[in-house]
Design a protein around this motif. Sequence first.
Motif, PDB file in Angstrom:
ATOM      1  N   UNK A 164       0.851  -1.188   0.000  1.00 24.12           N
ATOM      2  CA  UNK A 164       0.000   0.000   0.000  1.00 24.12           C
ATOM      3  C   UNK A 164       0.884   1.235   0.000  1.00 24.12           C
ATOM      4  N   UNK A 165       0.600   2.129  -0.931  1.00 25.89           N
ATOM      5  CA  UNK A 165       1.427   3.317  -1.060  1.00 25.89           C
ATOM      6  C   UNK A 165       0.645   4.487  -1.612  1.00 25.89           C
ATOM      7  N   UNK A 166       1.381   5.511  -2.036  1.00 25.20           N
ATOM      8  CA  UNK A 166       0.770   6.751  -2.507  1.00 25.20           C
ATOM      9  C   UNK A 166       0.528   6.671  -4.013  1.00 25.20           C
ATOM     10  N   UNK A 167      -0.722   6.814  -4.392  1.00 25.65           N
ATOM     11  CA  UNK A 167      -1.093   6.839  -5.802  1.00 25.65           C
ATOM     12  C   UNK A 167      -1.112   8.251  -6.369  1.00 25.65           C
ATOM     13  N   UNK A 196       4.463   2.061   1.484  1.00 23.51           N
ATOM     14  CA  UNK A 196       4.710   2.411   2.882  1.00 23.51           C
ATOM     15  C   UNK A 196       5.219   1.182   3.621  1.00 23.51           C
ATOM     16  N   UNK A 197       6.491   1.216   3.989  1.00 21.17           N
ATOM     17  CA  UNK A 197       7.108   0.065   4.646  1.00 21.17           C
ATOM     18  C   UNK A 197       6.790   0.027   6.136  1.00 21.17           C
ATOM     19  N   UNK A 198       6.576   1.175   6.748  1.00 22.96           N
ATOM     20  CA  UNK A 198       6.271   1.199   8.176  1.00 22.96           C
ATOM     21  C   UNK A 198       6.040   2.610   8.656  1.00 22.96           C
ATOM     22  N   UNK A 199       5.201   2.745   9.679  1.00 21.08           N
ATOM     23  CA  UNK A 199       4.924   4.030  10.321  1.00 21.08           C
ATOM     24  C   UNK A 199       5.047   3.827  11.826  1.00 21.08           C
ATOM     25  N   UNK A 200       5.801   4.701  12.486  1.00 22.28           N
ATOM     26  CA  UNK A 200       6.010   4.595  13.927  1.00 22.28           C
ATOM     27  C   UNK A 200       5.604   5.912  14.581  1.00 22.28           C
ATOM     28  N   UNK A 201       4.771   5.835  15.613  1.00 23.61           N
ATOM     29  CA  UNK A 201       4.164   7.010  16.230  1.00 23.61           C
ATOM     30  C   UNK A 201       4.441   7.050  17.723  1.00 23.61           C
ATOM     31  N   UNK A 249       9.158   3.364   0.209  1.00 18.19           N
ATOM     32  CA  UNK A 249       9.935   3.062  -0.993  1.00 18.19           C
ATOM     33  C   UNK A 249       9.141   3.634  -2.160  1.00 18.19           C
ATOM     34  N   UNK A 250       9.720   4.615  -2.821  1.00 14.07           N
ATOM     35  CA  UNK A 250       8.957   5.459  -3.732  1.00 14.07           C
ATOM     36  C   UNK A 250       8.516   4.716  -4.977  1.00 14.07           C
ATOM     37  N   UNK A 251       7.241   4.840  -5.258  1.00 14.41           N
ATOM     38  CA  UNK A 251       6.640   4.348  -6.485  1.00 14.41           C
ATOM     39  C   UNK A 251       6.005   5.553  -7.160  1.00 14.41           C
ATOM     40  N   UNK A 252       6.372   5.894  -8.378  1.00 11.65           N
ATOM     41  CA  UNK A 252       5.872   7.135  -8.974  1.00 11.65           C
ATOM     42  C   UNK A 252       4.352   7.228  -8.917  1.00 11.65           C
ATOM     43  N   UNK A 253       3.805   8.337  -8.428  1.00 11.24           N
ATOM     44  CA  UNK A 253       2.360   8.485  -8.356  1.00 11.24           C
ATOM     45  C   UNK A 253       1.723   8.374  -9.731  1.00 11.24           C
TER      46      UNK A 253
END
Length: 335
Positions: free
Chosen positions: A4-7, A177-182, A326-330
């Motif tokens: 899951x990442x940024x489209x 998105x490899x991980x989010x830490x809050x 890890x960037x995937x072109x939008x």
Amino acid sequence: MHAWGLLGTGAYTPPHIAANPEIAAALRIDPQRILDSTGIRERRRAAPAQAASDLAAEAARAALAQAACDPADLGLLIVGTSTPDEPAPSTACRVQALIGARRAVAFDIGAACSGYLFGLKIARDWLAADPTHGRALVIGAEVYSRFLDPADRATALLFGDGAGASVLGRVPAGTGIAGVHLGSDGTQADTVLIPAGGSRRPATPDTVREGAHRIRMDAPALRKAIPETFDRALAATLTAHRLTIDDIDLLVPHQPNPRTLRLYADRAGIPHAKLAVIGEHLGNIGAASIPTALTAAEADGRLKPGDRVLLAAVGAGLTWGSALITWNPPGKERT
């Protein structure tokens, strides 16, 4: 397999520019002093008829267009903001109506400058738990100008108005998105706050006269807390993924001010070439900082497929967070 990442990413800043001479006149100081102490040259101001939801909707439309996503396909809509249209309903519900995201579950997050990262974590986990939700929209939006005392040197010269947004969906395995830490520390809640207007101190003629509906900030405490908390936020993600800062291609932080960011980078051994800084012309736009900086970095060609991008924020609360992408072109959703 999918991740899951940024489209799509998008941003909106109001056209009115409040440059340093305008701010300095109210503070009765030399405009050069603002530039020297913060690195900020100007910031944007919302028009009188614009609220946080209006800015958020503009940024959302830009992100949706890049993602080739119809608002009706959104299953989730999150807005991170410290400056909502009103105490209730949520600003996210206002945005939902403005953009026509009729199927989306909509709600706000109150994590101040960290709000976008809190929203990113929730959205990614929501989609991963049930892919039938489709796509998610995470927005950071602030209209700080409505909550500033123009004579307060601690806040008036720092904050601007703006919004940034990201559409989340499926991307190829190994990207996204490899991980989010809050994290949070409520013992420091008084460091930055708007004291009145809530259930503890409802609006009264006295609170209005006192100016208690404006942002109050303990600047010395923040100067100490920001670098320490940035260290903590970055370490959480780097350690979890067995990386060092040398493995990161771009660090995209929230934007307290350009001078603070560059001083922090120098202390932490982070090359300025790896740092995304947009505050010179926008000031601190809170939860909107990271998605707006991501949008600018992508538009400027600073992001390439496969780049490791580290996001980090420190906000009132105290709250903090970091995320590795890890960037995937939008663009259009990958299948």
